[in-house]
Design a protein around this motif. Structure first.
Motif, mmCIF file in Angstrom:
data_model
loop_
_atom_site.group_PDB
_atom_site.id
_atom_site.type_symbol
_atom_site.label_atom_id
_atom_site.label_comp_id
_atom_site.label_asym_id
_atom_site.label_seq_id
_atom_site.Cartn_x
_atom_site.Cartn_y
_atom_site.Cartn_z
ATOM 1 N N SER A 150 2.779 8.609 -2.343
ATOM 2 C CA SER A 150 2.662 10.047 -2.618
ATOM 3 C C SER A 150 3.935 10.813 -2.295
ATOM 4 O O SER A 150 4.112 11.941 -2.731
ATOM 5 C CB SER A 150 1.483 10.644 -1.850
ATOM 6 O OG SER A 150 1.610 10.384 -0.464
ATOM 7 N N ASN A 151 4.852 10.210 -1.517
ATOM 8 C CA ASN A 151 6.183 10.799 -1.355
ATOM 9 C C ASN A 151 7.204 9.676 -1.305
ATOM 10 O O ASN A 151 6.851 8.510 -1.144
ATOM 11 C CB ASN A 151 6.267 11.701 -0.118
ATOM 12 C CG ASN A 151 5.997 10.948 1.168
ATOM 13 O OD1 ASN A 151 6.741 10.057 1.544
ATOM 14 N ND2 ASN A 151 4.906 11.303 1.842
ATOM 15 N N ALA A 152 8.445 10.045 -1.456
ATOM 16 C CA ALA A 152 9.499 9.045 -1.619
ATOM 17 C C ALA A 152 9.950 8.421 -0.309
ATOM 18 O O ALA A 152 10.735 7.493 -0.310
ATOM 19 C CB ALA A 152 10.698 9.676 -2.333
ATOM 20 N N GLY A 153 9.456 8.898 0.806
ATOM 21 C CA GLY A 153 9.875 8.337 2.085
ATOM 22 C C GLY A 153 10.042 9.421 3.118
ATOM 23 O O GLY A 153 9.856 10.606 2.832
ATOM 24 N N PHE A 180 3.010 2.951 -16.552
ATOM 25 C CA PHE A 180 2.096 4.000 -16.088
ATOM 26 C C PHE A 180 2.054 3.935 -14.563
ATOM 27 O O PHE A 180 1.533 2.988 -13.990
ATOM 28 C CB PHE A 180 0.703 3.740 -16.682
ATOM 29 C CG PHE A 180 -0.290 4.848 -16.518
ATOM 30 C CD1 PHE A 180 -0.682 5.608 -17.610
ATOM 31 C CD2 PHE A 180 -0.878 5.113 -15.289
ATOM 32 C CE1 PHE A 180 -1.628 6.627 -17.467
ATOM 33 C CE2 PHE A 180 -1.816 6.120 -15.143
ATOM 34 C CZ PHE A 180 -2.194 6.876 -16.228
ATOM 35 N N GLU A 181 2.650 4.932 -13.896
ATOM 36 C CA GLU A 181 2.700 4.992 -12.432
ATOM 37 C C GLU A 181 1.772 6.114 -11.958
ATOM 38 O O GLU A 181 1.989 7.274 -12.283
ATOM 39 C CB GLU A 181 4.121 5.300 -11.947
ATOM 40 C CG GLU A 181 5.113 4.193 -12.166
ATOM 41 C CD GLU A 181 5.249 3.266 -10.969
ATOM 42 O OE1 GLU A 181 4.545 3.494 -9.952
ATOM 43 O OE2 GLU A 181 6.053 2.326 -11.061
ATOM 44 N N ILE A 182 0.763 5.766 -11.163
ATOM 45 C CA ILE A 182 -0.171 6.768 -10.668
ATOM 46 C C ILE A 182 0.009 6.965 -9.171
ATOM 47 O O ILE A 182 0.224 6.007 -8.415
ATOM 48 C CB ILE A 182 -1.629 6.397 -11.022
ATOM 49 C CG1 ILE A 182 -2.580 7.539 -10.649
ATOM 50 C CG2 ILE A 182 -2.059 5.080 -10.382
ATOM 51 C CD1 ILE A 182 -3.950 7.432 -11.286
ATOM 52 N N ASN A 183 -0.063 8.213 -8.740
ATOM 53 C CA ASN A 183 0.110 8.584 -7.339
ATOM 54 C C ASN A 183 -1.070 8.070 -6.509
ATOM 55 O O ASN A 183 -2.223 8.369 -6.791
ATOM 56 C CB ASN A 183 0.205 10.111 -7.250
ATOM 57 C CG ASN A 183 0.666 10.607 -5.906
ATOM 58 O OD1 ASN A 183 0.227 10.122 -4.868
ATOM 59 N ND2 ASN A 183 1.541 11.594 -5.922
ATOM 60 N N GLU A 211 -3.730 6.028 1.792
ATOM 61 C CA GLU A 211 -2.536 5.186 1.810
ATOM 62 C C GLU A 211 -2.311 4.522 3.169
ATOM 63 O O GLU A 211 -1.854 3.382 3.232
ATOM 64 C CB GLU A 211 -1.308 6.015 1.434
ATOM 65 C CG GLU A 211 -1.308 6.503 0.003
ATOM 66 C CD GLU A 211 -0.148 7.420 -0.284
ATOM 67 O OE1 GLU A 211 0.917 6.908 -0.674
ATOM 68 O OE2 GLU A 211 -0.286 8.649 -0.109
ATOM 69 N N ARG A 212 -2.621 5.211 4.236
ATOM 70 C CA ARG A 212 -2.371 4.658 5.567
ATOM 71 C C ARG A 212 -3.357 3.534 5.882
ATOM 72 O O ARG A 212 -2.970 2.477 6.370
ATOM 73 C CB ARG A 212 -2.479 5.764 6.622
ATOM 74 C CG ARG A 212 -2.131 5.299 8.039
ATOM 75 C CD ARG A 212 -2.250 6.435 9.037
ATOM 76 N NE ARG A 212 -3.614 6.928 9.134
ATOM 77 C CZ ARG A 212 -4.572 6.344 9.874
ATOM 78 N NH1 ARG A 212 -4.295 5.239 10.565
ATOM 79 N NH2 ARG A 212 -5.779 6.860 9.925
ATOM 80 N N ARG A 213 -4.616 3.738 5.564
ATOM 81 C CA ARG A 213 -5.643 2.744 5.892
ATOM 82 C C ARG A 213 -5.874 1.748 4.764
ATOM 83 O O ARG A 213 -6.606 0.788 4.913
ATOM 84 C CB ARG A 213 -6.950 3.456 6.245
ATOM 85 C CG ARG A 213 -6.822 4.369 7.461
ATOM 86 C CD ARG A 213 -8.019 5.293 7.601
ATOM 87 N NE ARG A 213 -9.242 4.543 7.831
ATOM 88 C CZ ARG A 213 -10.459 4.982 7.498
ATOM 89 N NH1 ARG A 213 -10.597 6.160 6.897
ATOM 90 N NH2 ARG A 213 -11.522 4.250 7.747
ATOM 91 N N GLN A 214 -5.264 2.004 3.601
ATOM 92 C CA GLN A 214 -5.376 1.122 2.437
ATOM 93 C C GLN A 214 -6.842 0.901 2.038
ATOM 94 O O GLN A 214 -7.301 -0.229 1.839
ATOM 95 C CB GLN A 214 -4.652 -0.198 2.705
ATOM 96 C CG GLN A 214 -3.142 0.015 2.852
ATOM 97 C CD GLN A 214 -2.407 -1.206 3.345
ATOM 98 O OE1 GLN A 214 -2.871 -1.893 4.251
ATOM 99 N NE2 GLN A 214 -1.247 -1.478 2.769
ATOM 100 N N LEU A 215 -7.530 2.023 1.910
ATOM 101 C CA LEU A 215 -8.934 2.024 1.503
ATOM 102 C C LEU A 215 -9.101 2.942 0.304
ATOM 103 O O LEU A 215 -8.320 3.876 0.095
ATOM 104 C CB LEU A 215 -9.834 2.513 2.647
ATOM 105 C CG LEU A 215 -9.819 1.688 3.941
ATOM 106 C CD1 LEU A 215 -10.591 2.430 5.031
ATOM 107 C CD2 LEU A 215 -10.407 0.306 3.699
ATOM 108 N N ARG A 216 -10.129 2.696 -0.503
ATOM 109 C CA ARG A 216 -10.440 3.607 -1.600
ATOM 110 C C ARG A 216 -10.748 4.982 -1.037
ATOM 111 O O ARG A 216 -11.442 5.109 -0.032
ATOM 112 C CB ARG A 216 -11.636 3.094 -2.404
ATOM 113 C CG ARG A 216 -11.381 1.788 -3.126
ATOM 114 C CD ARG A 216 -12.673 1.238 -3.711
ATOM 115 N NE ARG A 216 -12.516 -0.140 -4.133
ATOM 116 C CZ ARG A 216 -12.543 -1.190 -3.316
ATOM 117 N NH1 ARG A 216 -12.724 -1.002 -2.008
ATOM 118 N NH2 ARG A 216 -12.385 -2.407 -3.770
#
Length: 295
Positions: free
Chosen positions: A177-180, A246-249, A256-261
């Motif tokens: 969601s952000n570049a870093g 096709f790149e989706i955010n 993103e942190r917990r890698q869960l839906r």
């Protein structure tokens, strides 16, 4: 001696519809999450850190295309193990014990950034390995995983082109969601990469953008993702072969942190179904051999 890829049997699959409806082909090359045990024993990073490089759940986001009449190809091996969205031999000689073949591309920008066919880093430039690895290990990954993947993808596109006169490959990816840490600006919801108008007919990218914007998504084109090796290699609109990345955010559909839906997962799946239908409605005649603007 055990095969280091025993856990990767099969290393990928192609989900085919009962009845092929049109020339669309969907590919998820970076959603693989099966990490060979021997690889995990050589890395200095833990599994959650390695998994940040995955396009987690992207194959699930697009899985509905199969019921709609279109094939979906997906990798089971992770991109940090071998990346099929690179040239076959984009390799950094500093990573390996032994000499690379003379035809290896050791000077690409992706190699310089540590993201070659066999990656040196993940995430925010975190080194994967504690030391050099045998060059034969890298070459084995290319022979047993990379090359079979591309042979299968090529066959899929040839079959589609034969049956419909054209083929449209949608190469499905996700982006942070952000570049870093140095760039906290929010990214677009979706970035479409068509190699600056050279990998597909304009109607493909235009249709995707209009459909997504109509559903409320912020859409960018080509920056910072114009399309990788797959988009460049398979996109030949002059012969009726069209490819779009096709790149989706990730923030739209996952934690993103917990890698869960995340709570938005179902809504994104429903919206993508609408987008796929718009893409499927493009008349085949408008996709017949077309000369790229750059030629």
């Amino acid at each position: 001696m055990t095969d280091p890829h025993d856990e990767l049997d099969p290393p990928f699959d192609v989900l085919e519809p009962a009845h092929w409806r049109g020339p669309l082909v969907f590919n998820s090359p970076h959603s693989g999450f099966i990490y060979p045990r021997r690889f995990l024993e050589t890395t200095r990073l833990d599994l959650p850190t390695l998994r940040r490089s995955e396009d987690t759940f992207v194959d699930e986001l697009f899985a509905g295309v199969v019921a709609r009449g279109f094939p979906l190809m997906r990798a089971f091996f992770p991109r940090c193990y071998v990346d099929v969205n690179r040239e076959p031999y984009e390799l950094d000689p500093r990573m390996f014990i032994g000499r690379l073949p003379s035809y290896a591309n050791t000077r690409s920008m992706r190699v310089a950034g540590g993201l070659g066919t066999v990656a040196r880093v993940v995430g925010d430039a975190q080194e994967i390995y504690g030391g050099r690895i045998p060059v034969d290990d890298a070459l084995d990954r290319i022979e047993t995983l990379y090359k079979p993947y591309h042979r299968a993808l090529r066959r899929l596109l040839i079959r589609t082109h034969r049956d419909f006169g054209v083929a449209v490959l949608v190469d499905c990816h996700s982006m942070p969601s952000n570049a870093g840490p140095r760039d906290e600006r929010p990214r677009a919801d979706v970035i479409l990469g068509d190699r600056y108008g050279t990998s597909c007919a304009p109607v493909v990218t235009d249709t995707l953008e209009v459909a997504l914007r109509g559903l409320g998504y912020a859409v960018g084109r080509n920056k910072p993702y114009a399309g990788g090796f797959i988009t460049e290699h398979y996109g030949h609109p002059a012969t009726g072969l069209h490819t779009v990345q096709f790149e989706i955010n990730r923030a739209l559909y996952m934690d993103e942190r917990r890698q869960l839906r995340g709570p938005g997962f179902g809504a994104v799946v429903a919206d993508l179904a609408v987008v796929v239908e718009r893409l499927a409605a493009i008349p085949v005649e408008s996709l017949k051999p077309w000369r790229a603007a750059a030629e």
